[in-house]
Design a protein around this motif. Structure first.
Motif, short mmCIF file in Angstrom:
data_model
loop_
_atom_site.label_atom_id
_atom_site.label_comp_id
_atom_site.label_asym_id
_atom_site.label_seq_id
_atom_site.Cartn_x
_atom_site.Cartn_y
_atom_site.Cartn_z
N ILE A 71 3.66 -13.98 -2.88
CA ILE A 71 4.69 -15.01 -3.09
C ILE A 71 5.42 -14.81 -4.42
CG2 ILE A 71 3.43 -16.68 -1.65
CD1 ILE A 71 2.53 -18.10 -4.19
N GLY A 72 5.22 -13.64 -5.02
CA GLY A 72 5.98 -13.28 -6.21
C GLY A 72 5.41 -13.74 -7.52
N GLU A 73 4.08 -13.96 -7.57
CA GLU A 73 3.46 -14.43 -8.80
C GLU A 73 2.37 -13.46 -9.28
OE1 GLU A 73 2.08 -18.43 -8.31
OE2 GLU A 73 4.04 -19.21 -7.71
N ARG A 74 2.13 -13.46 -10.57
CA ARG A 74 1.08 -12.69 -11.27
C ARG A 74 1.43 -11.21 -11.41
NH1 ARG A 74 -4.26 -15.69 -8.72
NH2 ARG A 74 -3.23 -17.71 -8.54
N GLU A 75 0.43 -10.46 -11.86
CA GLU A 75 0.67 -9.08 -12.28
C GLU A 75 0.21 -8.08 -11.22
OE1 GLU A 75 0.16 -9.50 -17.13
OE2 GLU A 75 -1.61 -9.03 -15.90
N VAL A 76 0.83 -6.90 -11.28
CA VAL A 76 0.44 -5.80 -10.40
C VAL A 76 0.41 -4.50 -11.20
CG1 VAL A 76 1.35 -6.85 -8.28
CG2 VAL A 76 2.84 -5.39 -9.68
N TYR A 80 -5.40 -13.46 -6.10
CA TYR A 80 -4.45 -12.60 -6.81
C TYR A 80 -3.65 -11.75 -5.82
CZ TYR A 80 -6.56 -14.18 -11.11
OH TYR A 80 -6.98 -14.98 -12.15
N VAL A 81 -4.24 -11.44 -4.67
CA VAL A 81 -3.49 -10.79 -3.60
C VAL A 81 -2.48 -11.76 -3.02
CG1 VAL A 81 -3.65 -9.69 -1.32
CG2 VAL A 81 -5.41 -9.24 -3.06
N LEU A 140 0.82 -1.21 0.00
CA LEU A 140 0.00 0.00 0.00
C LEU A 140 0.86 1.26 0.00
CD1 LEU A 140 -2.81 -1.15 2.44
CD2 LEU A 140 -3.16 -0.38 0.08
N ASN A 141 1.89 1.28 0.80
CA ASN A 141 2.71 2.49 0.90
C ASN A 141 3.58 2.72 -0.32
OD1 ASN A 141 1.66 3.16 3.41
ND2 ASN A 141 3.24 2.07 4.54
N LEU A 142 3.93 1.64 -1.03
CA LEU A 142 4.73 1.76 -2.25
C LEU A 142 3.86 1.74 -3.50
CD1 LEU A 142 7.63 -0.64 -1.20
CD2 LEU A 142 7.72 1.86 -1.33
N ASP A 143 2.57 1.61 -3.32
CA ASP A 143 1.60 1.59 -4.43
C ASP A 143 1.87 0.43 -5.39
OD1 ASP A 143 -0.76 2.74 -5.36
OD2 ASP A 143 0.27 3.80 -6.97
N ILE A 144 2.08 -0.74 -4.82
CA ILE A 144 2.19 -1.99 -5.58
C ILE A 144 0.86 -2.71 -5.41
CG2 ILE A 144 3.41 -4.17 -5.82
CD1 ILE A 144 5.82 -2.80 -4.42
N ILE A 145 0.04 -2.72 -6.45
CA ILE A 145 -1.35 -3.16 -6.31
C ILE A 145 -1.64 -4.35 -7.20
CG2 ILE A 145 -3.77 -2.43 -6.41
CD1 ILE A 145 -1.98 -0.92 -4.37
N PRO A 146 -2.01 -5.49 -6.62
CA PRO A 146 -2.35 -6.67 -7.44
C PRO A 146 -3.42 -6.35 -8.47
CG PRO A 146 -2.24 -7.25 -5.11
CD PRO A 146 -2.15 -5.75 -5.18
N ARG A 147 -3.25 -6.92 -9.64
CA ARG A 147 -4.23 -6.75 -10.73
C ARG A 147 -5.24 -7.89 -10.60
NH1 ARG A 147 -3.71 -7.42 -16.95
NH2 ARG A 147 -4.99 -5.72 -17.77
N ILE A 148 -6.46 -7.54 -10.20
CA ILE A 148 -7.44 -8.54 -9.77
C ILE A 148 -8.63 -8.58 -10.73
CG2 ILE A 148 -8.93 -9.27 -7.87
CD1 ILE A 148 -7.19 -7.48 -6.02
#
Length: 529
Positions: free
Chosen positions: A173-178, A167-168, A142-150
């Motif tokens: 664990i380092g998988e999928r898109e953000v 997706y969260v 949240l603080n770095l604005d890294i947001i899972p693409r859901i």
């Protein structure tokens, strides 16, 4: 008033929303979602002891070969399948992966931020058995604005929002898109850029993230803010419509409304009464009563206004709940199996809210119809055209905009069919009664969008109608309240009088954006409440 920003990370406030330190409000979730506040974890000893105790208790049970649903067993209908201890640590990874089947459009970054903040709120109740690395990683996102693409589609709203929340979990664990810095990126590429590493989900943590109502509740928080603002803007539009139609302001009399004491309805009547300044036009007919879309506007808007306190209480109760399964009482050393993932309360709020909001679209569609038609608009030009006399033959004013209003209103009303009644038995009849809360929430957001479109068109039309009255010498600008004058001045600057036909799509889109950003501070006392 909210403000759109270019680089949201730069605008994070030094004042953070503290999770684990008491109840979190709808307004705080929305502030986090809209980049106005950062987040932090509480340093309260009681909160920290809850988190530590939950982790220690789960470790103890694993050492003792205890049976814990979703930790040492399979999920859902597979709860009778005992998982070998050698594979227990792989189970959360498989949970995230087999639920990676969401479809449809993707939630926006703002919605994704609300989802993250809402899930963090539930996990920091201290009854989910999650560890500090997981909580810190969510906070960092949240603080770095890294947001899972859901993806939006795939949840039935019981056993939680499993598929979207996977997706969260997968991002952790380092998988999928953000979403990151305005781009869609692989999380595995983004983490090292910020000095972060993927975490390893402990037993129960995959389930803790996914088995809850975070998606529907986050959407409900965002919907609430928009619905609340629409009650105020609808009241202002009604006042302007009454001025444009030379309406009877006595319809909003204080004594009249005192005999029907719905608080929200009376509040709306008071706002309209104040805006009108109890101004009376000379009347050219013996008609004592305006049509229902003007006279009964407080009764229509008031339904939503009166429902808002219940909506808020219910949404915030869900927000501040531990809503996964099982509940881990680390201090009392108990594993409690239940169904707190069931989203029935949010489903009911969203189904109710979308109906009340759609009625606002219908109200303003009817007000538009009165303004357009020379049989009902008390001397205004046809279709509110501002064309000069010699140009009136080829100019059509707001004719097409009214058609658009009818289309948007019809779609909004169609979507009021309650989603919560469409429960489907699924997952080998383990999930045999489900809430459909996430579908209800998505429907509600769509109804809000359509209603905001109608409201934007109505606002353009009523300010045109008032301006025409002023130009015709039938209304004096100085007789209007200071708030009305200021709003009309801004609207006239941004959207000049429609004299010659011109495309209005850009104007409508711009005005919808202003409405969604809550451009005008209407009835400030209510806004501050």
């Amino acid at each position: 008033m909210t403000t759109a920003v270019t680089d949201p990370v730069e605008y994070l406030s030094s004042t953070a929303v503290i999770f684990g330190n008491g109840r979190i409000s709808i307004e705080q979730i929305n502030a986090v979602a809209q980049h106005h506040l950062s987040v932090a974890l509480s340093d309260d000893p009681l909160f920290q002891s809850k988190i530590d105790a939950g982790v220690a208790f789960l470790d103890k049970l694993l050492q003792e070969d205890g049976v814990i649903y979703g930790v040492t067993t399979g999920y859902g209908d597979s709860c009778t399948v005992k998982v070998p201890l050698s594979q227990v640590h792989e189970l959360p990874i498989h949970l995230t992966r087999f639920h990676g089947c969401g479809l449809g459009d993707y939630f926006t970054p703002e919605q994704g931020r609300a989802i993250l903040a809402t899930r963090l709120c539930s996990l920091t109740q201290g009854y989910s058995g999650v560890s500090w690395p997981l909580l810190r990683q969510l906070s960092s996102y949240l603080n770095l604005d890294i947001i899972p693409r859901i993806p939006q589609e795939g949840s039935v709203g019981a056993s939680g929002d499993l598929t979207p929340l996977s997706y969260v979990a997968a991002s952790l664990i380092g998988e999928r898109e953000v979403y990151y810095k305005g781009e869609v990126r692989q999380i595995a590429e983004v983490l090292p850029e910020q000095g972060l590493t993927a975490i390893k989900l402990r037993p129960k943590e995959g389930l803790a993230i996914m088995n809850g109502t975070a998606v529907m509740t986050a959407l409900a928080c965002l919907a609430y803010q928009r619905a609340e603002y629409l009650t105020r803007l609808s009241s202002r539009i009604t006042a302007l419509a009454s001025l444009a139609l030379q309406g009877n302001s006595n319809h909003f009399d204080e004594v009249l409304f005192s005999v029907k004491p719905h608080l929200g309805q009376n509040e709306v009547a008071s706002w309209i009464r104040t805006d009108l300044n109890h101004h009376e036009f000379p009347r050219n007919s013996d008609r004592l009563q305006d049509r229902y879309s003007i006279r009964c506007a407080p009764h229509i808007i008031g339904v939503l206004r009166d429902a808002l306190p219940w909506f808020k209480q219910t949404i915030e109760n869900e927000l501040n709940s531990a809503n996964d399964n099982p509940i881990i009482d680390g201090i009392g050393e108990r594993v409690l199996h239940g169904g707190h993932f069931y989203g029935g309360h949010i489903a009911m709020v969203m189904d109710s809210m979308k109906t009340a909001v759609a009625n606002l679209a219908d109200l303003h569609d009817r007000q538009m119809a009165l303004l357009m038609d020379t049989k009902f608009n008390n001397g205004l030009p046809s279709n509110l055209s501002g064309a000069t006399e010699d140009r009136r033959y080829i100019n059509h004013g707001f004719k097409a905009v009214q058609i658009g209003c009818s289309a948007w209103t019809a779609e909004a009303l169609k979507l009021t069919m309650p989603a919560s009644v469409f429960s489907r038995s699924t997952e080998c009849h383990n999930q045999d009664k489900v809430s459909m809360g996430t579908i209800a929430a998505r429907d509600c957001l769509r109804v809000l969008q359509l209603t905001e479109q109608v409201v934007a068109a109505s606002l353009l039309a009523v300010q045109q109608g008032v301006q025409l009255r002023i130009n015709q010498g039938e209304l004096h600008n100085t007789s209007l309240t200071a708030d009305i004058q200021q709003m009309l001045k801004q609207l006239q600057h941004d959207y000049p009088l429609l004299q010659e036909d011109r495309p209005l799509e850009h104007s409508l889109r711009q005005l919808i954006g202003q409405i969604q950003q809550q451009q005008w501070s209407l009835y400030q006392e209510a806004a501050d409440a």
